[in-house]
Design an enzyme around this catalytic site. Structure first.
Site, PDB file in Angstrom:
ATOM      1  N   HIS A   1      68.308  25.035 -13.872  1.00  0.00           N
ATOM      2  CA  HIS A   1      69.696  24.760 -14.262  1.00  0.00           C
ATOM      3  C   HIS A   1      70.488  26.025 -14.550  1.00  0.00           C
ATOM      4  O   HIS A   1      71.636  25.964 -14.970  1.00  0.00           O
ATOM      5  CB  HIS A   1      69.731  23.852 -15.500  1.00  0.00           C
ATOM      6  CG  HIS A   1      69.191  22.480 -15.236  1.00  0.00           C
ATOM      7  ND1 HIS A   1      68.885  21.590 -16.231  1.00  0.00           N
ATOM      8  CD2 HIS A   1      68.901  21.851 -14.067  1.00  0.00           C
ATOM      9  CE1 HIS A   1      68.423  20.478 -15.691  1.00  0.00           C
ATOM     10  NE2 HIS A   1      68.419  20.608 -14.386  1.00  0.00           N
TER      11      HIS A   1
ATOM     12  N   GLN B   1      63.314  24.980 -19.032  1.00  0.00           N
ATOM     13  CA  GLN B   1      64.623  24.518 -18.547  1.00  0.00           C
ATOM     14  C   GLN B   1      65.641  24.230 -19.655  1.00  0.00           C
ATOM     15  O   GLN B   1      66.819  24.529 -19.515  1.00  0.00           O
ATOM     16  CB  GLN B   1      64.391  23.249 -17.723  1.00  0.00           C
ATOM     17  CG  GLN B   1      65.619  22.609 -17.134  1.00  0.00           C
ATOM     18  CD  GLN B   1      65.246  21.419 -16.263  1.00  0.00           C
ATOM     19  OE1 GLN B   1      64.768  21.599 -15.146  1.00  0.00           O
ATOM     20  NE2 GLN B   1      65.420  20.211 -16.769  1.00  0.00           N
ATOM     21  N   GLU B   2      65.189  23.618 -20.751  1.00  0.00           N
ATOM     22  CA  GLU B   2      66.162  23.169 -21.757  1.00  0.00           C
ATOM     23  C   GLU B   2      65.714  23.503 -23.175  1.00  0.00           C
ATOM     24  O   GLU B   2      64.598  23.168 -23.577  1.00  0.00           O
ATOM     25  CB  GLU B   2      66.362  21.652 -21.643  1.00  0.00           C
ATOM     26  CG  GLU B   2      66.897  21.261 -20.280  1.00  0.00           C
ATOM     27  CD  GLU B   2      66.922  19.751 -20.061  1.00  0.00           C
ATOM     28  OE1 GLU B   2      66.914  19.001 -21.054  1.00  0.00           O
ATOM     29  OE2 GLU B   2      66.934  19.350 -18.888  1.00  0.00           O
TER      30      GLU B   2
ATOM     31  N   GLU C   1      74.131  21.965 -17.584  1.00  0.00           N
ATOM     32  CA  GLU C   1      74.306  20.917 -18.592  1.00  0.00           C
ATOM     33  C   GLU C   1      75.193  21.375 -19.736  1.00  0.00           C
ATOM     34  O   GLU C   1      75.176  20.799 -20.831  1.00  0.00           O
ATOM     35  CB  GLU C   1      72.936  20.436 -19.080  1.00  0.00           C
ATOM     36  CG  GLU C   1      72.147  19.796 -17.934  1.00  0.00           C
ATOM     37  CD  GLU C   1      70.845  19.154 -18.372  1.00  0.00           C
ATOM     38  OE1 GLU C   1      70.417  19.380 -19.510  1.00  0.00           O
ATOM     39  OE2 GLU C   1      70.263  18.416 -17.562  1.00  0.00           O
TER      40      GLU C   1
ATOM     41  N   ARG D   1      71.577  13.221 -16.232  1.00  0.00           N
ATOM     42  CA  ARG D   1      71.005  14.116 -15.235  1.00  0.00           C
ATOM     43  C   ARG D   1      71.794  15.424 -15.272  1.00  0.00           C
ATOM     44  O   ARG D   1      72.879  15.485 -15.850  1.00  0.00           O
ATOM     45  CB  ARG D   1      71.108  13.520 -13.807  1.00  0.00           C
ATOM     46  CG  ARG D   1      70.443  12.188 -13.586  1.00  0.00           C
ATOM     47  CD  ARG D   1      68.983  12.117 -13.933  1.00  0.00           C
ATOM     48  NE  ARG D   1      68.132  13.137 -13.336  1.00  0.00           N
ATOM     49  CZ  ARG D   1      67.175  12.908 -12.450  1.00  0.00           C
ATOM     50  NH1 ARG D   1      66.969  11.665 -12.016  1.00  0.00           N
ATOM     51  NH2 ARG D   1      66.394  13.877 -12.002  1.00  0.00           N
ATOM     52  N   SER D   2      71.258  16.443 -14.598  1.00  0.00           N
ATOM     53  CA  SER D   2      72.007  17.704 -14.588  1.00  0.00           C
ATOM     54  C   SER D   2      73.305  17.570 -13.793  1.00  0.00           C
ATOM     55  O   SER D   2      74.307  18.209 -14.108  1.00  0.00           O
ATOM     56  CB  SER D   2      71.139  18.835 -14.052  1.00  0.00           C
ATOM     57  OG  SER D   2      70.524  18.458 -12.841  1.00  0.00           O
TER      58      SER D   2
ATOM     59  N   LYS E   1      69.613  12.024 -24.651  1.00  0.00           N
ATOM     60  CA  LYS E   1      69.689  13.419 -24.218  1.00  0.00           C
ATOM     61  C   LYS E   1      70.890  13.514 -23.285  1.00  0.00           C
ATOM     62  O   LYS E   1      70.887  12.899 -22.215  1.00  0.00           O
ATOM     63  CB  LYS E   1      68.387  13.772 -23.498  1.00  0.00           C
ATOM     64  CG  LYS E   1      68.272  15.231 -23.119  1.00  0.00           C
ATOM     65  CD  LYS E   1      66.870  15.563 -22.611  1.00  0.00           C
ATOM     66  CE  LYS E   1      66.844  15.680 -21.110  1.00  0.00           C
ATOM     67  NZ  LYS E   1      65.777  16.542 -20.576  1.00  0.00           N
TER      68      LYS E   1
HETATM   69  P1  PGA Z   1      67.526  16.939 -13.780  1.00  0.00           P
HETATM   70  O1  PGA Z   1      67.108  17.567 -15.171  1.00  0.00           O
HETATM   71  O2  PGA Z   1      68.610  15.968 -14.004  1.00  0.00           O
HETATM   72  O3  PGA Z   1      67.965  18.153 -12.978  1.00  0.00           O
HETATM   73  O4  PGA Z   1      66.286  16.298 -13.201  1.00  0.00           O
HETATM   74  C1  PGA Z   1      67.046  16.835 -16.342  1.00  0.00           C
HETATM   75  C2  PGA Z   1      65.664  16.799 -16.915  1.00  0.00           C
HETATM   76  O5  PGA Z   1      64.715  17.388 -16.339  1.00  0.00           O
HETATM   77  O6  PGA Z   1      65.469  16.183 -17.950  1.00  0.00           O
HETATM   78 ZN    ZN Z   2      63.181  16.699 -17.923  1.00  0.00          ZN
END
Ligand code: PGA
Ligand code: ZN
Length: 422
Positions: A153, A161-162, A205, A364-365, A386
């Site tokens: 992301h 990632q987050e 995001e 989703r992203s 989330k």
């Molecule tokens: P995605 O990421 O929407 O790109 O899949 C969100 C997540 O992994 O929770």
């Molecule tokens: Zn995820």
């Protein structure tokens, strides 16, 4: 709530999502109702997710959804017109049968998701209520707010990632949201001071994506921002590692923070992190087939940290059953478009809730102004959502919808930490 309205018309169109990619938006008209929904889209998608139908070719660099739109307007509309709009289960069954594939690859899960959710909104409109009222419960979820982005992301060096703040111990959803927004702004000033001009660029995001090199650097930043705002006791941290994206299949190692770790090494890495930082929830710590490794880490976390399956479970009842029998996860990340209809997603949620697992309803992203997930989170009473940073319209659409629902519910309807399952 009585409802006999029949579907009169279904109209799909190609619109843009928050990344500037085309996606499917659907309008459903019934005798006295109207509903609209837009399919979201992932970037770090699980291998076992339902299929998003894209056109290929030159248009929109291959990412057009005109075939999915045509499938709605020509095939799905014909089958659903005349059906009772409030019979969600029957409508979703028709969508599944009409598609006929396990992964919705014929019609496209982007087509079926948008239709299924638009039908749900139309049914709520027939009854003159918000969508959350159709689902039975009334609990405002604690928000996991993604303030630092890495992985797929963002274009920085972070493998994870987050990095989310998780305001749990507040009297209301609105006060939790306020804390998240205050922390977001404090974090912006800190990042600017530490990394200089241009460092407050945003990831997909809405969280910041500074050139942090190491996982701990990102966690320490969040911790300082929380502290500066005076919320240390009330706000926890949550991580989505999305580990499939830093797993090297050939060497079976995870490439993180300049190291090449085995699953065992990565387990130790997480255990060290949870010792040093107030992490309440950990998502996708291993790649997407690792049912056993999840179970191993879950045992070692010993009921102190929620272990969440996203790419592992893909909102799919069959995979959830496997996780339940192996003890792999303590919670499901629920995304309607991973399975393709609302009824199937609700079945996945029921399966988890019935076996003591938690559920986190998720964006989703790639998103849009659609705020269905806010209603779903409240209506299934899972206590956790989330939805990204408290910034950018496609993210705030969800939080702002929750503020509206808060006005309808009695005081004391905020979940606090009650949704967390270990
Ligand atoms: P995605 O990421 O929407 O790109 O899949 C969100 C997540 O992994 O929770
Ligand atoms: Zn995820």
């Amino acid at each position: 709530m009585f409802c006999l309205g029949k579907i009169k018309r279904i109209l799909a169109r190609e619109v843009l999502d928050s990344r500037g990619n085309p996606t499917v938006q659907v309008d459903v008209f019934s005798d006295s109702g109207f509903g609209r929904a837009t399919a979201p889209s992932g970037a770090s998608t699980g291998r076992h997710e339902a299929v998003e139908l894209r056109d290929g070719g030159k248009r929109f660099l291959g990412r057009g959804v005109s075939k999915a739109v045509k499938n709605v307007n020509e095939i799905i509309a014909k089958a659903l017109i005349g059906m009772e709009v409030c019979d969600q289960r029957a409508i979703d069954d028709v969508l599944c049968k009409l598609d006929g594939t396990p992964g919705k690859s014929r019609l496209g899960a982007n087509a079926t998701t948008a239709v299924s959710l638009a039908v749900a909104h139309c049914s709520a409109s027939e009854k003159g209520v918000g969508l959350h009222k159709l689902l039975g419960k009334a609990l405002l979820p604690a928000p996991m707010m993604n303030l630092l982005n890495g992985g797929k992301h963002a274009a920085n060096g972070l493998a994870v990632q987050e990095f989310m703040v998780f305001p749990l111990f507040f009297p209301s959803f609105s006060s939790a949201l306020r804390a998240g927004a205050e922390i977001y702004h404090s974090l912006a000033s800190m990042i600017l001071k530490k990394y200089g001009k241009g460092s407050t660029a945003l990831g997909d995001e809405g969280g910041f994506a500074p050139q942090c090199k190491r996982t701990e650097e990102a966690l320490a930043l969040l911790e300082s921002a929380i502290e500066e705002c005076g919320y240390s006791k009330k706000v926890k941290l949550a991580i989505d590692a999305a580990a499939s994206s830093f797993y090297d299949k050939k060497s079976r190692r995870y490439l993180i923070d300049g190291q090449q770790l085995s699953a065992q090494g990565l387990s130790d890495f997480y255990l060290d992190l949870v010792k040093s930082y107030p992490i309440a929830s950990l998502e996708d710590p291993f790649e997407e087939e690792s049912f056993e490794e999840f179970a191993f880490l879950k045992r070692r976390l010993a009921g102190k940290v929620q272990l969440v399956g996203d790419d592992l479970l893909v909102t799919n009842p069959a995979r959830i059953r496997q996780a339940i029998s192996k003890g792999s996860c303590s919670a499901l990340l629920l995304k309607v478009n991973q399975i393709g209809t609302l009824s199937e997603a609700l079945e996945a949620a029921r399966l988890c809730q019935g076996s003591g697992m938690g559920v986190i309803v998720s964006h989703r992203s790639g998103e849009s102004e659609d705020s269905s997930i806010a209603d779903i989170a409240v209506g299934i009473g899972c206590g956790q959502i989330k939805a990204g940073a408290p910034a950018r319209g496609e993210r705030t659409a969800k939080y702002n919808r929750l503020l509206q629902i808060e006005e309808e519910l009695p005081d004391g309807s905020f979940a606090k930490g009650s949704g967390l399952k270990f």
